[in-house]
Motif scaffolding. Structure first.
Motif, PDB file in Angstrom:
ATOM      1  N   SER A  37      -6.821 -14.281  -6.102  1.00 48.28           N
ATOM      2  CA  SER A  37      -5.704 -12.398  -6.087  1.00 48.28           C
ATOM      3  C   SER A  37      -6.854 -12.201  -6.674  1.00 48.28           C
ATOM      4  N   THR A  38      -7.238 -11.620  -7.988  1.00 49.88           N
ATOM      5  CA  THR A  38      -7.935 -10.786  -8.823  1.00 49.88           C
ATOM      6  C   THR A  38      -8.984 -10.350  -7.631  1.00 49.88           C
ATOM      7  N   LEU A  55     -10.780  -4.902  -1.964  1.00 47.79           N
ATOM      8  CA  LEU A  55      -9.837  -3.988  -1.724  1.00 47.79           C
ATOM      9  C   LEU A  55      -9.593  -3.161  -2.702  1.00 47.79           C
ATOM     10  N   GLU A  56     -10.512  -2.596  -3.980  1.00 52.39           N
ATOM     11  CA  GLU A  56     -10.642  -1.483  -4.556  1.00 52.39           C
ATOM     12  C   GLU A  56      -8.798  -0.617  -5.018  1.00 52.39           C
ATOM     13  N   LEU A  57      -8.003  -2.261  -5.105  1.00 51.20           N
ATOM     14  CA  LEU A  57      -6.758  -1.969  -5.362  1.00 51.20           C
ATOM     15  C   LEU A  57      -6.729  -2.818  -7.345  1.00 51.20           C
ATOM     16  N   GLU A  58      -8.062  -2.834  -8.066  1.00 50.14           N
ATOM     17  CA  GLU A  58      -8.039  -2.713  -9.598  1.00 50.14           C
ATOM     18  C   GLU A  58      -9.186  -3.521  -9.748  1.00 50.14           C
ATOM     19  N   LEU A  99      -0.375 -13.891  -2.186  1.00 52.07           N
ATOM     20  CA  LEU A  99      -1.090 -13.495  -2.910  1.00 52.07           C
ATOM     21  C   LEU A  99      -0.983 -12.361  -3.238  1.00 52.07           C
ATOM     22  N   GLN A 100       0.112 -11.471  -3.284  1.00 50.03           N
ATOM     23  CA  GLN A 100       0.108 -10.279  -4.490  1.00 50.03           C
ATOM     24  C   GLN A 100      -1.377  -9.054  -3.491  1.00 50.03           C
ATOM     25  N   VAL A 101      -1.907  -9.354  -2.293  1.00 50.51           N
ATOM     26  CA  VAL A 101      -2.824  -8.829  -2.035  1.00 50.51           C
ATOM     27  C   VAL A 101      -1.873  -8.437  -0.567  1.00 50.51           C
ATOM     28  N   ARG A 116       0.440  -1.257  -0.149  1.00 46.38           N
ATOM     29  CA  ARG A 116      -0.310   0.188  -0.630  1.00 46.38           C
ATOM     30  C   ARG A 116       0.620   1.430  -0.292  1.00 46.38           C
ATOM     31  N   GLU A 117       0.415   1.900  -0.824  1.00 48.31           N
ATOM     32  CA  GLU A 117       0.695   4.100  -0.693  1.00 48.31           C
ATOM     33  C   GLU A 117       1.411   4.770   0.607  1.00 48.31           C
ATOM     34  N   GLU A 118       0.006   4.267   1.755  1.00 49.67           N
ATOM     35  CA  GLU A 118      -0.634   4.921   2.730  1.00 49.67           C
ATOM     36  C   GLU A 118      -0.967   4.057   3.936  1.00 49.67           C
TER      37      GLU A 118
END
Ligand code: JXD
Ligand code: MG
Length: 282
Positions: free
Chosen positions: A265-266, A272-275, A105-107, A19-21
Motif C-alpha cells: 500500500s505504501t 502515486l505521489e500521495l505520500e 489497499l487504501q489507494v 482523491r480531492e480532484e
C-alpha cells in the motif's frame, strides 16, 4: 471513433473518493484496475478472476503492477462481510469492486478496464498476439471450456487469443498465484505495445471490435495521452503479496499478510505521489 458501448461512468462520478480532484492519465500519477471476468457473453457479469492494479507515474516514466489474488479474503464494501475479493464483482459490479479494492489497499482506483474472455482474445488478436515466456508445455480447455483443445509449448512464444487466454487462465499445473504472475506478464506486453507509436491507430479498431465485451472509464484521448510514456518506459515493476492459505468452514481463502499489505500500500501511494517515501535508513 471510439464511442460507444465500451464507455462506462462510475456511480462515484469523475474521481475517486480517495482523491480531492480529477486526475489525467497523460499528466498525473494514476492507477488503472484491470479486471478479467470469467464469462463470454456481453453482460459482463460474473467473478473477477483476474485482478491487476497498475500505477503509472509520468514524472518518472515508471509503472508498477500488482496482482490481487482472486481468493483474497477482504471486506466487501457495501455488504459489510468478509469474502473472496472476486465476489464483489458478482454482487455489485465494477462499482463495488473498486470500492472494495480501494478500501483494502487504501489507494485510489482512478481508471478501470473490464473485459471478458471474448474481449481478451479480440484484443490479443488485434495486437497481433502477445510474446510471453511459457514455463512448461500444457494442454488446457479452450474459451468454451472444451477439454484438451489448447496446447501451448514451453519457451518464448507469440500467443494468439485462444492460447493467450489459456495461458492466463490455467492454474491446475501450478497455482492461482502463478497465473497472476502470467497475467501481469501479458498486461506488461500490452502496455509496452500501447505505448509504442505503431499501435496508435489500432486503439480505435480494438475499442470498436470489443464493443459490449469491454467496459472502461478510459477515453480515447486518455489512451492517446498514454503515449507520453513511450520514450521513458523502461521499468515496469511487478509486485506480489505475501500470504497464507486459509480454509474457513470448508471454503478456501488466501489471507494476505498484514505487513505485506501495508508495505505494498505504501509503495503504491508513494508511486502515486500521495505520500513521501520514507527516509533511507543509513
Ligand atoms: C466443467 C465443470 C466445472 C463448474 C470450477 C474450470 C472449473 C469445471 C469443467 C471444464 C462450474 C472451475 C476453474 C477464469 C480465469 C481467469 C480470468 C481470466 C479472464 C480474462 C483474461 C484477463 C487477463 C488479463 C486482463 C487484463 C487486460 C485487459 C485489457 C485492456 C488493456 C489494454 C492495454 C492498454 C492499457 C493502457 C494503455 C492503460 C487494451 C483489461 C491479463 C478475461 C484468471 C476451472 C480452469 C482454467 N465447472 N478453470 O474448469 O470448472 O471444469 O473443465 O465442465 O462443469 O463446476 O471448479 O474452476 O475455474 O480458476 O478459472 O475457468 O477462468 O473461471 O475460476 O482451470 P477458475 P475460469
Ligand atoms: Mg472462475
Amino acid at each position: 471513433t471510439v464511442t460507444s458501448n465500451t464507455q462506462l461512468e462510475l456511480e462515484r462520478g469523475s474521481h475517486s473518493e480517495y482523491r480531492e480532484e480529477e486526475v489525467s492519465l497523460s499528466s498525473d500519477p494514476v492507477s488503472v484496475l484491470f479486471l478479467g471476468i470469467d464469462s463470454r457473453d456481453s453482460n459482463l457479469r460474473g467473478l473477477s478472476d483476474a485482478m491487476v492494479l497498475a500505477t503509472f507515474n509520468p514524472n518518472e516514466g515508471t509503472v508498477k503492477m500488482l496482482n490481487i489474488p482472486r481468493d483474497s479474503r477482504v471486506e466487501i464494501v457495501g455488504r459489510g462481510t468478509q469474502d473472496k475479493i472476486n465476489h464483489a464483482h458478482a454482487f455489485g459490479g465494477v462499482d463495488m469492486t473498486i470500492d472494495t479494492v480501494e478500501n483494502f489497499l487504501q489507494v485510489p482506483v482512478d481508471y478501470f478496464a473490464t473485459i471478458n474472455f471474448t474481449a481478451f482474445m479480440e484484443i490479443i488478436d488485434a495486437f497481433g498476439g502477445v510474446e510471453v515466456e511459457v514455463p512448461f508445455s500444457f494442454t488446457e480447455i479452450d474459451s468454451e471450456d472444451n477439454q484438451g483443445e489448447i496446447t501451448v509449448e514451453e519457451g518464448t512464444q507469440n500467443l494468439m487469443g485462444e492460447e493467450a487466454l489459456a495461458f492466463v487462465r490455467t492454474r491446475r499445473f501450478d497455482s492461482d498465484l502463478a497465473r497472476g504472475e502470467r497475467q501481469k506478464e501479458v498486461i506488461e506486453a500490452l502496455i509496452r505495445e500501447a505505448a509504442s507509436l505503431s499501435s496508435i491507430t489500432r486503439y480505435g479498431d480494438v475499442m470498436d471490435s470489443v464493443e459490449d465485451h469491454m467496459k472502461t472509464n478510459l477515453s480515447f484521448s486518455d489512451l492517446v495521452g498514454f503515449h507520453s510514456y513511450s520514450d521513458s518506459l523502461d521499468t515496469i515493476e511487478s509486485l506480489s503479496f505475501k500470504g497464507t492459505d486459509n480454509t474457513i468452514d470448508g471454503v478456501y481463502y488466501y489471507q494476505v499478510n498484514e505487513d505485506s499489505l501495508a508495505e505494498i500500500s505504501t509503495r503504491l501511494r508513494v508511486h502515486l505521489e500521495l505520500e513521501e517515501a520514507a527516509a533511507e535508513q543509513s
